[in-house]
Scaffold this active site. Structure first.
Site, PDB file in Angstrom:
ATOM      1  CE  LYS A   1       1.583  -1.758   5.865  1.00 46.11           C
ATOM      2  NZ  LYS A   1       1.710  -1.175   4.534  1.00 46.11           N
TER       3      LYS A   1
ATOM      4  N   GLY B   1      12.606   0.444   3.376  1.00 45.06           N
ATOM      5  CA  GLY B   1      13.764   0.101   2.538  1.00 45.06           C
ATOM      6  C   GLY B   1      14.735  -0.834   3.234  1.00 45.06           C
TER       7      GLY B   1
ATOM      8  CB  ILE C   1       2.137  10.369   2.056  1.00 52.77           C
ATOM      9  CG1 ILE C   1       3.363   9.699   1.404  1.00 52.77           C
ATOM     10  CG2 ILE C   1       1.097  10.784   1.011  1.00 52.77           C
ATOM     11  CD1 ILE C   1       4.208  10.579   0.538  1.00 52.77           C
ATOM     12  N   GLY C   2       1.041  11.478   4.810  1.00 53.85           N
ATOM     13  CA  GLY C   2      -0.084  11.942   5.631  1.00 53.85           C
ATOM     14  C   GLY C   2      -1.432  11.527   5.090  1.00 53.85           C
ATOM     15  CG  LEU C   3      -3.714   8.139   5.968  1.00 57.15           C
ATOM     16  CD1 LEU C   3      -4.575   8.200   7.236  1.00 57.15           C
ATOM     17  CD2 LEU C   3      -4.319   7.147   4.996  1.00 57.15           C
TER      18      LEU C   3
ATOM     19  CB  SER D   1      -0.896  -0.006   1.237  1.00 51.83           C
ATOM     20  OG  SER D   1      -1.655   1.183   1.288  1.00 51.83           O
TER      21      SER D   1
ATOM     22  CE  LYS E   1      -1.476   7.088   0.830  1.00 54.90           C
ATOM     23  NZ  LYS E   1      -0.440   6.910   1.869  1.00 54.90           N
TER      24      LYS E   1
ATOM     25  CG  ASN F   1      -2.490   1.578   7.434  1.00 51.47           C
ATOM     26  OD1 ASN F   1      -1.844   1.267   8.435  1.00 51.47           O
ATOM     27  ND2 ASN F   1      -2.062   2.470   6.560  1.00 51.47           N
TER      28      ASN F   1
ATOM     29  CB  CYS G   1      -0.981   5.830   9.042  1.00 51.47           C
ATOM     30  SG  CYS G   1      -0.193   7.302   8.323  1.00 51.47           S
TER      31      CYS G   1
HETATM   32  O1  RRO Z   1       0.309   8.166   4.097  1.00 51.72           O
HETATM   33  C1  RRO Z   1       1.324   7.969   4.793  1.00 51.72           C
HETATM   34  O2  RRO Z   1       2.051   8.893   5.184  1.00 51.72           O
HETATM   35  C2  RRO Z   1       1.716   6.610   5.224  1.00 51.72           C
HETATM   36  C3  RRO Z   1       0.826   5.637   5.632  1.00 51.72           C
HETATM   37 BR1  RRO Z   1      -1.022   5.845   5.528  1.00 51.72          BR
HETATM   38  C4  RRO Z   1       1.304   4.399   6.150  1.00 51.72           C
HETATM   39  O3  RRO Z   1       0.564   3.490   6.558  1.00 51.72           O
HETATM   40  N1  RRO Z   1       2.645   4.238   6.210  1.00 51.72           N
HETATM   41  C5  RRO Z   1       3.513   5.181   5.802  1.00 51.72           C
HETATM   42  O4  RRO Z   1       4.737   4.984   5.878  1.00 51.72           O
HETATM   43  N2  RRO Z   1       3.036   6.368   5.298  1.00 51.72           N
END
Ligand code: RRO
Length: 304
Positions: A166, A218, A73-75, A23, A47, A129, A132
Site C-alpha cells: 500500500k 474522501g 488514529i495513529g495505528l 483498511s 485495520k 502498509n 501510515c
Molecule cells: O491509523 C492511522 O492513523 C492511519 C493509518 Br495506519 C493509515 O495507513 N492511513 C491513515 O489515514 N490513518
C-alpha cells in the site's frame, strides 16, 4: 444477457468481484455484520495490525472538512497475537476474501507479523502498509524505492501469501515506489493512502486534531488518486488496486477504466456502510448496459 463476470485475480487470489473495503474503515468486518451482507464483498481489508498493541494518537482523531475527512488514529490496534486470537475466528466464517493489513517501524517487525500470519488459514493475502501518515516514521518506507523494496523483500522471504503493497501519495513519484515493490516480489500495489493535511479551530487558534496533522481522504482526493492510479498502471505489470474518494459506482468505474484491477471503498463506509455493496450492483448494471461480459475488458480501457 448472461450475468457479467466480475471475478478478478490479485496474484494467486481470486476475488468474486473487484470491490473491497479499505483498511481502517471497516474494523475487522465483524463490526459491520449486522449492517452489510459481508459475503457480497470482493474482500475485507482489516485495520492495520502491528507486532505489539498500540494505543493510538490523542483525541480528537477525526475531523470532517467540506469535501473529505481528516484522520489521525495513529495505528491503534491490539497487536498481532490478539488479532489472530480474537478476529480470525469470525473472519474464517465469512465467505469473502480476507486481506490483513500489517504495519511496523522496523523491517524485522513486518517480517515477524507476516511469519505469524503465514500459518493462518483464512488469511488470503497481506497488505503491507508502508504509508501510515499519522505515526512518527510511518511513511519512511514509502518514500524511497529502496526502502519500500527492502520491506517487501523481507515479507516475501517469510510468506507465501499474495502480497499487496500500500503506497503513499505523499511522495515525489509514486510510480517509482510501485515499480520497486513489484521488483521486490509484491503481487499487487494498492494506492493511495491518505494525503497529509490539517485543520485549525480559528477561535482557539489551535489545531483540531490532537496530533496536529492527519490524513485526508474522501471526494477531495479522488482526482489526484485517479491520476496516480493511471500513471502507476502504465508502469507495472502487477495488478493495481485503486482507492481515494470512491463514493459510488461511477467513481469506482473511473478507477477501473484508468487501470485498476480492483478498488477499495474507504471514507464512504462512514457515510453509508452499504456503499461497497451498492457499488457492486452499480458496476454490474453498467456492464449490462454497455454489454461488457467480463470486468477485465474494462480495466485500463481508457482511450487517450
Ligand atoms: O491509523 C492511522 O492513523 C492511519 C493509518 Br495506519 C493509515 O495507513 N492511513 C491513515 O489515514 N490513518
Amino acid at each position: 444477457m448472461v450475468k457479467p463476470n466480475l471475478k478478478v485475480k490479485i496474484g494467486g487470489l481470486e476475488l468474486k468481484n473487484p470491490v473491497t473495503v479499505a483498511s481502517g474503515t471497516f474494523g475487522s468486518g465483524e463490526e459491520y455484520k449486522k449492517l452489510v451482507d459481508l459475503n457480497k464483498l470482493g474482500a475485507i481489508v482489516t485495520k492495520s495490525v502491528t507486532l505489539k498493541p498500540r494505543e493510538g494518537n490523542p483525541p480528537p482523531r477525526v475531523v470532517e472538512t467540506p469535501s473529505g475527512m481528516l484522520n489521525s488514529i495513529g495505528l491503534q490496534n491490539d497487536g498481532i497475537d490478539a488479532f489472530i486470537k480474537d478476529k480470525i475466528p469470525f473472519l474464517n466464517k465469512v465467505k469473502t476474501a480476507v486481506i490483513v493489513s500489517i504495519a511496523a517501524h522496523r523491517i524485522e517487525d513486518y517480517a515477524a507479523i507476516a511469519r505469524k500470519l503465514d500459518k493462518i488459514k483464512g488469511v488470503d493475502a497481506i497488505e503491507i502498509n508502508i504509508s501510515c501518515p499519522n505515526v512518527k516514521g510511518g511513511l519512511e518506507f514509502a518514500r524511497e524505492p529502496d526502502s519500500a523494496a527492502a520491506v517487501v523483500r523481507a515479507v516475501r522471504a517469510v510468506s507465501k501469501k499474495p502480497l499487496i503493497t500500500k503506497l503513499s501519495p505523499n511522495v515525489k513519484d509514486i510510480t517509482e515506489i510501485a515499480m520497486a515493490a513489484e521488483e521486490a516480489g509484491s503481487d499487487a500495489v494498492s494506492l493511495v493512502n491518505t494525503f497529509t493535511g490539517m485543520a485549525i479551530d480559528i477561535g482557539a487558534k489551535r489545531p483540531i486534531l490532537g496530533n496536529i496533522v492527519g490524513g485526508l481522504s474522501g471526494p477531495a482526493i479522488k482526482p489526484i488518486a485517479l491520476r496516480m492510479v493511471w500513471e502507476t498502471a502504465k508502469k507495472v505489470k502487477i495488478p493495481v488496486i485503486g482507492m481515494g474518494g470512491i463514493m459510488d459506482h461511477e467513481d469506482a468505474l473511473e478507477f477501473i477504466i484508468a487501470g485498476a484491477s480492483a478498488i477499495q471503498v474507504g471514507t464512504a463506509n462512514f457515510v453509508n456502510p452499504g456503499a461497497a455493496v451498492e457499488i457492486i450492483g452499480g458496476i454490474e448494471r453498467y456492464m449490462r448496459q454497455e454489454k461488457i461480459k467480463n470486468i477485465k475488458e474494462l480495466t485500463g480501457c481508457l482511450k487517450t
